[in-house]
Design a protein around this motif. Structure first.
Motif, mmCIF file in Angstrom:
data_model
loop_
_atom_site.group_PDB
_atom_site.id
_atom_site.type_symbol
_atom_site.label_atom_id
_atom_site.label_comp_id
_atom_site.label_asym_id
_atom_site.label_seq_id
_atom_site.Cartn_x
_atom_site.Cartn_y
_atom_site.Cartn_z
ATOM 1 N N GLY A 162 -4.179 5.547 2.523
ATOM 2 C CA GLY A 162 -3.585 4.386 1.869
ATOM 3 C C GLY A 162 -4.083 4.253 0.446
ATOM 4 O O GLY A 162 -5.291 4.268 0.207
ATOM 5 N N VAL A 174 0.846 -1.190 0.000
ATOM 6 C CA VAL A 174 0.000 0.000 0.000
ATOM 7 C C VAL A 174 0.882 1.241 0.000
ATOM 8 O O VAL A 174 1.815 1.357 0.803
ATOM 9 C CB VAL A 174 -0.929 0.022 1.231
ATOM 10 N N PHE A 212 -4.363 1.769 -2.671
ATOM 11 C CA PHE A 212 -4.293 0.358 -3.055
ATOM 12 C C PHE A 212 -4.267 0.264 -4.575
ATOM 13 O O PHE A 212 -5.205 0.687 -5.254
ATOM 14 C CB PHE A 212 -5.512 -0.394 -2.515
#
Length: 257
Positions: free
Chosen positions: A66, A52, A68
């Motif tokens: 974060g 991440v 992804f």
């Protein structure tokens, strides 16, 4: 019998009043079940999950988040205590594209996962995710899966706060602090002991996540609304919507974990 000094009498009365107020406060806190989360993933440099990337934003979610991209293995984390009753799941999320889903509702990376709750180290009977561009909760009870989705869908390229409240036999979805849908859904009959953020069995969230949080109690409408700036709540009226309102379950079939 002599009368007590007025100053002493007032002091005693004041102390008794403070004691009663303290006891009342403790009773209220106990009846609320507490408002401190049992888990929060802030996505900072000190504990960034593998795979991440760290992002920085000032457009609704201030600070780090974060990102992804691709399949992320994720970390299975232990909850400080098992969840055996009601719970609340919340997160901020953003994506520029929802990956195409297959006819069954499943694909190599779909539906994308927000949070998975486990009763054992290998079995996740509660999955909070996105299906057909809408928040969805899928729950297994004795091996039988069922799922429900929110009424409104999620827009692209903007931060949205999503919340799921499990209270008794019902689940409620909130978008940007606004109650969107309440319906019935069977519940897992085992204590929930572990969690994984953003992924399960390659079904990784495709986009940005922040402040993924778990409470072991059902938060009230006002508590959910307080998590979102006032100006953001009116945006929900512009979100895409199912017509008619979705039925339970959204799709059938064996759940893949």
């Amino acid at each position: 019998m002599t009368m007590a000094d007025p100053s002493v009498s007032q002091l005693i009365t004041c102390r008794v009043t403070l004691l009663l107020l303290s006891l009342l406060s403790c009773c209220l806190i106990s009846s609320w079940g507490g408002t401190e989360p049992v888990f929060r993933e802030p996505f900072d440099e000190s504990a960034l999950p593998s795979g991440v990337r760290l992002g920085h934003a000032q457009d609704g979610v201030n600070g780090t988040f974060g990102r992804f991209e691709g399949v992320v293995p994720g970390r299975r984390l232990s909850l400080p205590q098992p969840i055996v009753g009601d719970y609340t799941l919340t997160a901020w999320l953003r994506t520029s594209e929802w990956i195409e889903e297959g006819a069954s509702g499943f694909g190599e990376r779909t539906p994308p996962t927000i949070l998975a709750l486990y009763d054992t180290e290998i079995n996740a009977p509660v999955i909070f995710r996105v299906h057909a561009a809408s928040p969805q909760i899928a729950v297994s009870r004795n091996g039988s899966w069922a799922s429900v989705s929110s009424w409104h869908g999620l827009p692209l390229r903007q931060w949205v706060h999503v919340a799921l409240v499990r209270e008794g036999p019902t689940v409620s979805f909130y978008l940007n602090g606004v109650l969107d849908l309440t319906t019935r859904l069977h519940r897992c009959d085992k204590p929930l002991r572990f969690l994984r953020v953003g992924t399960i069995s390659k079904r990784t969230f495709n986009g940005d996540l922040d402040e993924v949080t778990v409470w072991d109690t059902a938060l009230a409408d006002a508590q959910i609304a307080a998590m979102v700036p006032d100006a953001w709540r009116s945006r929900v009226s512009e979100f895409p919507v199912y017509v008619p309102q979705p039925k339970r379950p959204v799709y059938s079939g064996r759940e893949l974990r």
